[in-house]
Write a protein that holds these residues in place. Structure first.
Motif, mmCIF file in Angstrom:
data_model
loop_
_atom_site.group_PDB
_atom_site.id
_atom_site.type_symbol
_atom_site.label_atom_id
_atom_site.label_comp_id
_atom_site.label_asym_id
_atom_site.label_seq_id
_atom_site.Cartn_x
_atom_site.Cartn_y
_atom_site.Cartn_z
ATOM 1 N N ALA A 85 0.720 -1.477 0.310
ATOM 2 C CA ALA A 85 -0.231 0.166 -0.073
ATOM 3 C C ALA A 85 1.364 1.477 0.147
ATOM 4 N N ARG A 86 0.654 2.426 -0.878
ATOM 5 C CA ARG A 86 1.269 3.124 -0.972
ATOM 6 C C ARG A 86 0.487 4.898 0.256
ATOM 7 N N GLY A 87 0.365 4.573 1.741
ATOM 8 C CA GLY A 87 0.243 5.247 2.620
ATOM 9 C C GLY A 87 -1.434 5.675 1.981
ATOM 10 N N VAL A 88 -1.043 7.227 1.986
ATOM 11 C CA VAL A 88 -2.533 7.890 1.616
ATOM 12 C C VAL A 88 -3.352 7.294 0.437
ATOM 13 N N ASN A 89 -2.540 7.642 -0.389
ATOM 14 C CA ASN A 89 -2.839 6.803 -2.051
ATOM 15 C C ASN A 89 -3.152 5.297 -1.981
ATOM 16 N N THR A 90 -3.274 4.764 -0.870
ATOM 17 C CA THR A 90 -2.995 3.228 -0.614
ATOM 18 C C THR A 90 -3.438 2.420 -1.892
ATOM 19 N N VAL A 91 -4.091 1.830 -2.914
ATOM 20 C CA VAL A 91 -3.892 0.851 -4.125
ATOM 21 C C VAL A 91 -3.574 2.323 -5.105
ATOM 22 N N MET A 92 -4.132 3.021 -4.645
ATOM 23 C CA MET A 92 -4.904 4.148 -6.136
ATOM 24 C C MET A 92 -3.396 5.538 -6.170
ATOM 25 N N LEU A 93 -3.632 5.733 -7.809
ATOM 26 C CA LEU A 93 -2.792 6.219 -8.627
ATOM 27 C C LEU A 93 -2.653 8.042 -7.673
ATOM 28 N N ASP A 94 -3.894 8.288 -6.939
ATOM 29 C CA ASP A 94 -4.540 9.406 -6.379
ATOM 30 C C ASP A 94 -4.573 9.563 -4.928
ATOM 31 N N THR A 95 -4.512 10.682 -4.112
ATOM 32 C CA THR A 95 -4.452 10.843 -2.845
ATOM 33 C C THR A 95 -6.185 10.006 -2.253
ATOM 34 N N GLY A 96 -6.711 9.144 -1.214
ATOM 35 C CA GLY A 96 -8.072 9.150 -1.039
ATOM 36 C C GLY A 96 -7.920 9.596 0.347
ATOM 37 N N ASP A 414 -5.443 16.023 3.891
ATOM 38 C CA ASP A 414 -7.009 17.109 4.409
ATOM 39 C C ASP A 414 -6.876 17.367 2.943
ATOM 40 N N LEU A 415 -6.222 17.817 1.895
ATOM 41 C CA LEU A 415 -6.633 17.918 0.986
ATOM 42 C C LEU A 415 -7.812 17.531 0.228
ATOM 43 N N ALA A 416 -7.543 16.237 -0.094
ATOM 44 C CA ALA A 416 -8.439 14.702 0.154
ATOM 45 C C ALA A 416 -9.350 14.430 0.953
ATOM 46 N N ASP A 417 -9.140 14.270 2.086
ATOM 47 C CA ASP A 417 -10.699 14.742 2.928
ATOM 48 C C ASP A 417 -11.749 15.767 2.333
ATOM 49 N N ALA A 418 -10.772 16.789 2.255
ATOM 50 C CA ALA A 418 -11.959 17.413 1.347
ATOM 51 C C ALA A 418 -12.550 17.864 0.314
ATOM 52 N N ASP A 419 -12.044 16.994 -0.279
ATOM 53 C CA ASP A 419 -12.604 16.379 -1.342
ATOM 54 C C ASP A 419 -13.722 16.050 -1.502
ATOM 55 N N PRO A 420 -15.003 16.027 -2.213
ATOM 56 C CA PRO A 420 -16.104 15.243 -1.949
ATOM 57 C C PRO A 420 -16.042 14.867 -3.163
ATOM 58 N N ALA A 447 -14.309 3.253 -6.556
ATOM 59 C CA ALA A 447 -13.288 5.053 -6.354
ATOM 60 C C ALA A 447 -11.678 4.381 -6.590
ATOM 61 N N ALA A 448 -10.608 3.324 -6.982
ATOM 62 C CA ALA A 448 -9.780 2.991 -7.260
ATOM 63 C C ALA A 448 -9.153 2.436 -8.430
ATOM 64 N N CYS A 449 -10.443 2.417 -8.849
ATOM 65 C CA CYS A 449 -10.182 2.542 -10.380
ATOM 66 C C CYS A 449 -10.708 3.210 -11.295
ATOM 67 N N GLN A 450 -11.897 3.649 -11.018
ATOM 68 C CA GLN A 450 -12.514 4.797 -11.272
ATOM 69 C C GLN A 450 -13.210 4.661 -12.376
#
Length: 598
Positions: A85-96, A414-420, A447-450
């Motif tokens: 896992a990639r921390g705040v990215n988990t298994v996504m390329l973007d932050t979660g 914080d940026l990711a958490d504020a993104d609806p 969410a991970a693969c959009q």
């Protein structure tokens, strides 16, 4: 004196597959080898996560959670099954968001995971704290990571023993929970002496009771030496794979390390050469029809100058082959050095390695810094966290102008958490819109693969596996029929007509273009309007403007997907769209006319 037991994690079925095949191996094809590995006495596997999570949905029409369940059933309840896992990215390329980070840990626990190895490519501890908490909350073991590489010549300021000590002290001072520590070198570029000194430093900091591991790749040719140095420094575990997905861009082979450590006072997992030979033979049989890219088996002396992880290298070359631009590979690797130098020295591991590659590709295909890859641009602007050193100010300025974003010092979480758009509610609503069953698994897949996750859930996923038998059938069944084609001769593009018999064949240059891309805008005036052309090969992801619609200069007409990037195709001037020459999901080639502006 008893030999020191060294825990071996078998990376064959995750990092091995990722490093050789770009993750594209069907589960039913390799499960017999998992059974053979169990019989050989292996009890610690890397079996999912990282880019291997997305690859199943992107290319295999398979569900990663189903694969993980079946893997667990084969190896039994006592095996240590590990994911990446990639921390705040988990298994996504973007932050979660926090909701998605929590759901990641919950779902991976549910589907058989024992341990999650958790890293941040920027070594920003703020990106690890919340994910560590949720991993432990859901009853998983947490392996916290310090990411490593060697910098290109002449670069200073990060990736020294002192830098790693500072990072490790920050982890300890943060109080985040962990069960083990891993030093992870995805590009395999860390020199053995630095590895030795780093492991010695870590041992002194955390004491003898903390499990310390090293992960590296053979890409730069020093992985066995690095492991030998780590063993001498007191490491507790190393990662290995088996042939045909060992060596090259992957981890060293188990047999190689068993041979290299003969006579030493270490026991590599209690593994026996004869049993491993039987396991390797089964895996080779399972994978005999899979095309192994030649670069996957090579050790490259230039990798330390342009650090590219093995897992990303072959994934990228697979995409370059699919898009017909494999001839640009060496140019892109060479261009990476400048991209790394000016990007702030984030470790070359996903997602940062992909950002480096995408920006190097842009610099080769569109001219240096004429286009900014969204991930790279957002990284230097601070949207993924704090880079080890400050990025080049001129590149920060260019990225800000190109992406229309201001630099930020806010925490990525914080940026990711504020993104609806990163909320559970948003993805639940998207599933409802597509009439897809609402389950926690489906929410996370979407969410991970959009878009590709949604396509998979609707039964429309793409199957893209390179098997030798299918490639031969394609070649045998293909023929060039009558019609018009574009060919390249000595770098010059020509339009040719093909016809049977003694026909009058016409050959003309295509707008006087060469095959090498120019940095100029991809437009050409004709009597019918201004032709707008694709700068890169890829797929049409979304068409934004329609024929008859008025647009202003810079308005987005359509969006292409190329090499995991979204590429905006914009109007070069104001006018009216006369035609859209492609449809959604169409494949396009470099220089193809995709729209005409009147």
């Amino acid at each position: 004196m008893a030999k020191k037991f060294i825990d071996i994690m078998d990376t064959t079925f995750r990092d091995g597959f990722q490093s050789v095949f770009g993750g594209r191996v069907l589960m039913d094809d390799f499960f017999p080898a998992v059974e053979a590995a169990k019989t050989a006495g292996i009890n610690h596997f890397e079996f999912g996560g990282g880019a291997r999570f997305q690859s199943l949905y992107f290319y295999l029409r398979e569900d990663a959670f189903e694969m993980m369940d079946k893997f667990r059933k084969i190896v039994g309840p006592d095996a240590n099954l590990q994911t990446l896992a990639r921390g705040v990215n988990t298994v996504m390329l973007d932050t979660g968001s926090k909701e998605l980070i929590d759901l990641h840990a919950k779902m991976f626990k549910k589907h058989g995971t024992t341990t999650i190895r958790n890293f941040d490519a920027l070594n920003d501890i703020d990106n690890l704290e919340y994910s560590a908490e949720r991993i432990k909350h859901h009853g998983l073991k947490h392996e916290v990571v310090v990411t490593m590489m060697d910098l290109p010549p002449g670069c200073t300021g990060a990736h020294t023993v002192e830098f790693y000590e500072k990072t490790l002290r920050s982890i300890l001072d943060s109080g985040l929970p962990y069960d083990s520590i891993c030093f992870k070198d995805a590009s395999g570029t860390s020199n053995p002496q630095k590895v030795f000194e780093t492991i010695q430093m870590a041992r002194k900091l955390v004491g003898d009771d903390t499990h310390i591991r090293l992960h590296t790749h053979e890409t730069a040719g020093v992985s066995v030496a690095a492991y030998m140095a780590a063993l001498e420094a007191g490491i507790d575990g190393i990662d290995l794979a088996v042939s045909p997905v060992s060596g090259g861009t992957s981890q060293p082979d188990i047999l190689t390390m068993l041979h290299a450590t003969k006579g030493m006072n270490v026991d590599l997992g209690g593994l026996e050469i004869g049993k491993i030979l039987t396991y390797e033979k089964e895996l080779q049989s399972c994978l005999e029809d899979y095309f192994i890219p030649p670069e996957a088996t090579m050790v490259s002396p230039i990798i330390p100058f342009s650090p590219m992880p093995g897992g990303a290298l072959t994934a990228n070359t697979q995409m370059m082959r699919d898009n017909g631009i494999m001839d640009k590979f060496q140019d892109v690797i060479a261009a990476m050095q400048e991209v790394v130098e000016k990007g702030g020295y984030g470790t070359s591991v996903t997602p940062v390695s992909q950002f480096y590659f995408q920006q190097a590709l842009n610099n080769v295909m569109q001219g240096p810094w004429n286009a900014i890859a969204p991930g790279y641009g957002r990284m230097v602007l601070g949207y993924f966290g704090k880079t080890p050193v400050a990025p080049d100010p001129e590149i920060v300025k260019i990225a800000s102008e190109k992406l229309g974003l201001e630099p930020t010092t806010e925490k990525a979480l914080d940026l990711a958490d504020a993104d609806p758009e990163k909320s559970l509610e948003n993805w639940i609503n998207k599933l409802k819109e597509e009439d897809i069953e609402i389950t926690e698994e489906n929410i996370f897949i979407a969410a991970a693969c959009q878009e590709k996750g949604i396509a998979f859930l609707k039964g429309k996923g793409e199957l893209n596996v390179r098997k030798i038998s299918e490639m031969k059938n394609d070649c045998e069944g293909s023929s060039m029929g009558n019609g018009s084609y574009t060919v390249v001769v000595d770098g010059q593009k020509f339009s040719v007509q093909v016809a049977e018999g003694d026909a009058d064949i016409q050959v003309t240059a295509v707008n006087g273009e060469t095959a090498a891309p120019a940095a100029a805008a991809p437009v050409a005036a004709s009597g019918d309007g201004v032709e707008i052309k694709a700068l890169l090969p890829g797929n049409v992801w979304k068409i934004v403007a329609n024929p008859g619609q008025s647009v202003n200069e810079g308005d987005v007409i359509m969006i292409l997907e190329s090499m995991k990037m979204e590429i905006d195709v914009v109007a070069p001037k104001g006018g009216v769209i006369k035609s859209i020459n492609v449809a959604t999901n169409d494949k396009v080639v470099e220089g193809q006319v995709v729209a005409v502006l009147g």
